[in-house]
Design a protein around this motif. Sequence first.
Motif, short mmCIF file in Angstrom:
data_model
loop_
_atom_site.label_atom_id
_atom_site.label_comp_id
_atom_site.label_asym_id
_atom_site.label_seq_id
_atom_site.Cartn_x
_atom_site.Cartn_y
_atom_site.Cartn_z
N ILE A 124 -38.51 -55.38 -13.12
CA ILE A 124 -37.72 -55.03 -14.31
C ILE A 124 -38.46 -53.98 -15.12
N ASP A 125 -39.77 -54.15 -15.27
CA ASP A 125 -40.57 -53.14 -15.97
C ASP A 125 -40.48 -51.79 -15.26
N ALA A 126 -40.53 -51.82 -13.94
CA ALA A 126 -40.42 -50.58 -13.16
C ALA A 126 -39.06 -49.93 -13.38
N LEU A 127 -38.00 -50.74 -13.42
CA LEU A 127 -36.67 -50.21 -13.66
C LEU A 127 -36.58 -49.59 -15.05
N CYS A 128 -37.18 -50.22 -16.03
CA CYS A 128 -37.22 -49.65 -17.39
C CYS A 128 -37.88 -48.27 -17.36
N GLY A 129 -38.96 -48.16 -16.64
CA GLY A 129 -39.66 -46.87 -16.51
C GLY A 129 -38.81 -45.83 -15.80
N LEU A 130 -38.08 -46.25 -14.76
CA LEU A 130 -37.21 -45.33 -14.03
C LEU A 130 -36.07 -44.83 -14.92
N VAL A 131 -35.51 -45.73 -15.72
CA VAL A 131 -34.42 -45.34 -16.61
C VAL A 131 -34.94 -44.38 -17.68
N ASP A 132 -36.10 -44.68 -18.23
CA ASP A 132 -36.69 -43.80 -19.24
C ASP A 132 -36.96 -42.42 -18.65
N ALA A 133 -37.52 -42.39 -17.45
CA ALA A 133 -37.78 -41.11 -16.79
C ALA A 133 -36.48 -40.38 -16.48
N ALA A 134 -35.44 -41.12 -16.13
CA ALA A 134 -34.14 -40.50 -15.84
C ALA A 134 -33.58 -39.82 -17.08
N VAL A 135 -33.64 -40.51 -18.21
CA VAL A 135 -33.11 -39.93 -19.45
C VAL A 135 -33.87 -38.66 -19.81
N ARG A 136 -35.20 -38.72 -19.74
CA ARG A 136 -36.00 -37.53 -20.05
C ARG A 136 -35.69 -36.40 -19.07
N GLY A 137 -35.60 -36.75 -17.79
CA GLY A 137 -35.32 -35.75 -16.77
C GLY A 137 -33.93 -35.14 -16.92
N ASP A 182 -35.19 -37.29 -7.14
CA ASP A 182 -34.87 -38.18 -8.25
C ASP A 182 -33.52 -37.88 -8.86
N PHE A 183 -33.06 -36.63 -8.75
CA PHE A 183 -31.82 -36.21 -9.39
C PHE A 183 -30.96 -35.41 -8.43
N ASP A 184 -29.67 -35.49 -8.65
CA ASP A 184 -28.71 -34.66 -7.94
C ASP A 184 -28.31 -33.55 -8.90
N ASP A 185 -28.95 -32.39 -8.77
CA ASP A 185 -28.68 -31.28 -9.69
C ASP A 185 -27.24 -30.80 -9.62
N ASP A 186 -26.59 -30.96 -8.45
CA ASP A 186 -25.19 -30.58 -8.35
C ASP A 186 -24.33 -31.42 -9.29
N SER A 187 -24.65 -32.70 -9.44
CA SER A 187 -23.92 -33.56 -10.37
C SER A 187 -24.10 -33.09 -11.80
N ILE A 188 -25.32 -32.72 -12.14
CA ILE A 188 -25.60 -32.25 -13.50
C ILE A 188 -24.85 -30.96 -13.77
N LEU A 189 -24.88 -30.03 -12.82
CA LEU A 189 -24.17 -28.77 -12.99
C LEU A 189 -22.66 -29.00 -13.12
N ALA A 190 -22.11 -29.91 -12.34
CA ALA A 190 -20.69 -30.22 -12.43
C ALA A 190 -20.34 -30.82 -13.79
N ARG A 240 -33.13 -31.24 -17.50
CA ARG A 240 -32.28 -30.49 -16.58
C ARG A 240 -31.08 -29.86 -17.29
N ILE A 241 -30.53 -30.58 -18.25
CA ILE A 241 -29.42 -30.01 -19.02
C ILE A 241 -29.90 -28.74 -19.73
N ALA A 242 -31.07 -28.83 -20.36
CA ALA A 242 -31.62 -27.66 -21.05
C ALA A 242 -31.87 -26.52 -20.07
N LYS A 243 -32.39 -26.85 -18.91
CA LYS A 243 -32.71 -25.82 -17.89
C LYS A 243 -31.43 -25.13 -17.40
#
Length: 114
Positions: free
Chosen positions: A91-104, A3-11, A108-111
């Motif tokens: 569209i509802d599924a995309l809303c859920g994916l975006v919400d999950a992305a923000v939480r995730g 779901d996430f590219d941790d290398d992008s977050i670290l960069a 990850r930033i905290a981690k």
Amino acid sequence: MPDFDDDSILALIAVVGAPRLTELVDKLEVDAGGLLAEIAAAVSAGNDDQRRAAAHRLTGMLALFGARAAEAGARRIETMGKGLSPAAGEIDALCGLVDAAVRGLKARIAKHSG
């Protein structure tokens, strides 16, 4: 695909720092909400160009943060052909994916910064 590219977050943490990145994710949350509303309104109005443009902006924002699953959902809505509208469930599924992305992203930033 993860779901996430941790290398992008670290960069991003390395470039702007965790506090600023958290602020940017907060802005992503607000801006994404507006774009999701714009996508839904465009679909309701049958405006393919507006739907594609809003989904394109959302796709780019999500890509910047390495939020792969949400990015893929936005890209699907962006690349639908003329006259092909996403179902309300998509569209509802995309809303859920975006919400999950923000939480995730926040988790990850905290981690990675603590």
